[in-house]
Write an enzyme that holds these catalytic residues in place. Sequence first.
Site, mmCIF file in Angstrom:
data_model
loop_
_atom_site.group_PDB
_atom_site.id
_atom_site.type_symbol
_atom_site.label_atom_id
_atom_site.label_comp_id
_atom_site.label_asym_id
_atom_site.label_seq_id
_atom_site.Cartn_x
_atom_site.Cartn_y
_atom_site.Cartn_z
ATOM 1 N N CYS A 2 0.851 -1.199 -0.022
ATOM 2 C CA CYS A 2 0.022 -0.093 0.066
ATOM 3 C C CYS A 2 0.819 1.364 0.029
ATOM 4 C CB CYS A 2 -0.915 0.186 1.201
ATOM 5 S SG CYS A 2 -1.951 -1.231 1.452
ATOM 6 N N ARG A 27 1.706 1.233 -6.104
ATOM 7 C CA ARG A 27 1.584 0.365 -5.040
ATOM 8 C C ARG A 27 0.410 -0.229 -4.376
ATOM 9 N NH1 ARG A 27 6.168 0.918 -2.037
ATOM 10 N NH2 ARG A 27 5.365 0.072 -0.300
ATOM 11 N N TRP A 74 -3.746 -1.642 -1.583
ATOM 12 C CA TRP A 74 -3.599 -2.718 -2.274
ATOM 13 C C TRP A 74 -4.005 -4.011 -1.125
ATOM 14 C CZ3 TRP A 74 -0.947 -7.489 -2.391
ATOM 15 C CH2 TRP A 74 -1.176 -8.337 -3.236
ATOM 16 N N ASN A 100 0.783 0.666 6.110
ATOM 17 C CA ASN A 100 1.246 -0.291 4.787
ATOM 18 C C ASN A 100 1.923 -1.641 5.493
ATOM 19 O OD1 ASN A 100 2.371 -1.610 2.611
ATOM 20 N ND2 ASN A 100 4.042 -0.193 2.621
ATOM 21 N N GLY A 101 1.312 -2.850 5.109
ATOM 22 C CA GLY A 101 1.967 -3.998 5.871
ATOM 23 C C GLY A 101 0.957 -4.987 6.198
ATOM 24 N N GLU A 481 9.281 -21.759 -18.464
ATOM 25 C CA GLU A 481 9.154 -20.629 -17.842
ATOM 26 C C GLU A 481 10.324 -19.510 -18.313
ATOM 27 O OE1 GLU A 481 7.092 -18.743 -16.936
ATOM 28 O OE2 GLU A 481 7.708 -16.994 -16.003
ATOM 29 N N LYS A 485 9.996 -16.406 -20.850
ATOM 30 C CA LYS A 485 10.347 -15.065 -20.499
ATOM 31 C C LYS A 485 11.369 -14.421 -21.746
ATOM 32 C CE LYS A 485 8.496 -14.383 -17.943
ATOM 33 N NZ LYS A 485 7.314 -14.419 -16.939
ATOM 34 N N GLU A 488 9.061 -13.427 -24.761
ATOM 35 C CA GLU A 488 8.327 -12.299 -24.544
ATOM 36 C C GLU A 488 8.875 -11.028 -24.473
ATOM 37 O OE1 GLU A 488 5.490 -12.251 -21.196
ATOM 38 O OE2 GLU A 488 6.954 -13.287 -20.085
ATOM 39 N N HIS A 504 14.545 -37.107 -30.190
ATOM 40 C CA HIS A 504 13.198 -37.687 -30.751
ATOM 41 C C HIS A 504 12.899 -36.662 -31.860
ATOM 42 C CE1 HIS A 504 13.098 -41.047 -28.060
ATOM 43 N NE2 HIS A 504 13.301 -40.181 -27.203
ATOM 44 N N LYS A 603 -1.193 -6.864 -19.362
ATOM 45 C CA LYS A 603 -0.904 -7.494 -18.247
ATOM 46 C C LYS A 603 -1.950 -8.389 -17.741
ATOM 47 C CE LYS A 603 1.443 -8.194 -14.386
ATOM 48 N NZ LYS A 603 2.636 -9.017 -14.674
HETATM 49 C C1 F6R Z 1 4.225 -14.046 -18.747
HETATM 50 C C2 F6R Z 1 3.023 -13.583 -18.159
HETATM 51 C C3 F6R Z 1 1.394 -14.089 -18.703
HETATM 52 C C4 F6R Z 1 0.576 -14.709 -17.683
HETATM 53 C C5 F6R Z 1 -0.864 -15.141 -18.294
HETATM 54 C C6 F6R Z 1 -1.731 -15.443 -17.026
HETATM 55 O O1 F6R Z 1 5.080 -13.237 -18.352
HETATM 56 O O2 F6R Z 1 2.735 -12.888 -17.347
HETATM 57 O O3 F6R Z 1 1.882 -15.639 -19.452
HETATM 58 O O4 F6R Z 1 1.087 -15.683 -16.608
HETATM 59 O O5 F6R Z 1 -1.219 -13.916 -19.054
HETATM 60 O O6 F6R Z 1 -2.066 -14.418 -16.233
HETATM 61 P P1 F6R Z 1 -2.686 -14.454 -14.856
HETATM 62 O O7 F6R Z 1 -1.693 -15.064 -14.061
HETATM 63 O O8 F6R Z 1 -2.906 -12.966 -14.433
HETATM 64 O O9 F6R Z 1 -3.929 -15.101 -15.087
#
Ligand code: F6R
Length: 608
Positions: A2, A27, A74, A100-101, A481, A485, A488, A504, A603
């Site tokens: 927060c 935050r 938050w 905050n905490g 993963e 990363k 993307e 294979h 996001k």
């Molecule tokens: C990759 C990334 C995405 C999310 C995916 C699911 O870095 O962030 O692959 O993991 O879009 O998003 P959430 O977790 O919000 O359902």
Amino acid sequence: MCGIVGYLGPRKASPVLLEGLSKLEYRGYDSAGIAVIEDGKIKVEKCKGRLANLQEKLKKNEFTGSIGIGHTRWATHGEPSNKNSHPHTNESGTIAVVHNGIIENYIVLRDWLTSEGYKFVSDTDTEVIPHLVDYYYKGDLLDAVIKATKKMEGSYAIGVLLKNEPDKIVAVRKDSPLIVGVGENESFIASDIPAVLNYTRDVYLLDDNEYVVMSGEGVTLVDENKNVIDKEIFHVTWDADAAEKGGYDHFMLKEIHEQPKAIKDTLTSRIVKGEKIKLDSITLTKEQLQDVDRIYIVACGTAYHAGVIGKSVIEKLAKVPVEVDIASEFRYRDPLITEKTLMIVISQSGETADTLAALRLAKKENARVIAVTNVVGSSVSREADDVLYTWAGPEIAVASTKAYVTQLIAMYIIALYLAEMKQSVRESEIKKIKDGLLNLSERAAEVLNNKEIIKKLADKIYEEKDMFFLGRGLDYAVAMEGSLKLKEISYIHSESYAGGELKHGPIALIEDGTVVIALATQEDLFEKMVSNVKEVKTRGAYVFGIAMEEHDYIEKTVDEVIYIPRVMPILAPVLSVIPLQLLSYYVSIKKGCDVDKPRNLAKSVTVE
Ligand code: F6R
């Protein structure tokens, strides 16, 4: 996470507080509020939603006082709502607090204060603070705050206003950030420097258990025995934009560095040394668990990769068959869901359309659903039967980093929780894993201290067109993963493969100089992985290895290696993913890509 602010000086407090909060909205923005002392009273305005809502309200009801505190929330304890918004007050409205905490022992404190006649109106942990200050107030605000904090366990940065001492703000921090801005005849508190930068560049960077008394006479810092602390002023030289990122160039790098704290926060009060796991937000009983014949873990993207680890860990510890699926596939493949199915959905945002649809499908068939999510009050948290929140704090960079590691922690917590209920593994084994988890935050910090080798690798490979990530067992899930990363945020094509699968087909793509990142942290698979590395080396690959300390035998096979601290192999993914996150970050920088907002991505994916 927060944000808190406070102001005392000749100006009207309200616009200064609102401006400060606007710099702290990163935050959290579940609600916002301010409290100002005016005409001998504490006036509070607060509401759910973004700061803009509060600004609208204050246009109609302007505050003119020149001392006040503010908060942007938050949500952790208690859903985002007007009543759970800060500032919180005592019953008579003479004490106001922003926080905050997390106050970990708030239930005990609330019960005790209730027995003393105090009435609670919110679902927050914070509300115990104004009541505690009220309880201990005997004519000196600082004394009361010191006594109150001695009762509090957990993390806090707080600002306190008292009607009876209308020219004073008392603040303190422990495990949550707080700075004090020192201007000419005015002073400020804030969770982060940008909130005060328009007024002053001179700040005190508080350490834990340092108390601040702001008054017309200036700022005094004291310890818990009221001894004055002589602290140097820190002069800020960077601009506000950089400071919002805590001095880091990008949110992604900041969030990578926040992982040790995120790990610790997610474990807090769930894994406690010597105690059985108690999850107050999961009410599945032993009897209900005995009926479960299958677990589905369903998620998208990075969250799915956390699910792949979840499958292994839950099967190993809880001995229940687990299927892990991509939400967009799961929902259309007529999965076999019955009342005996337990579904775990994982979603940072809690709003991902496909994940939510999969959850609804399961609910329709009367399956029980546990949501693992980072956002309090999100759709999945509201619609699931049980919720396990990951306490990563707001994740701003599109590429998920700290949310992922906390999702892994959530998988361990659930696996151990089920294992304890089912008594499916020996207690000594459970204890060993719990101890390992409690040490993970420190181990993660050690990995972050070892960046040079990753930077060098990024310099070497940033112009590559294709790369491979290899691993076996849990390392394979981490390879997935790492590969995502890199794709993307640096737009380099990469593939992740299980080490044994390469021959294979895909090994045909290995040629002179092909870059291969080989994960070899799993003790029982180490020799096998070394053989797979040899196979690609023989065909000309450049191999960068990730192994656990003491496995230096790998140096004979790979071109370069980075070691992660020694932990139980089952916990290694939490550490081995960090070099991969850093690699994608540095490659992206080197290529001049937009790290925090990679092309074509968002996001929160609320469309299917
Ligand atoms: C990759 C990334 C995405 C999310 C995916 C699911 O870095 O962030 O692959 O993991 O879009 O998003 P959430 O977790 O919000 O359902």
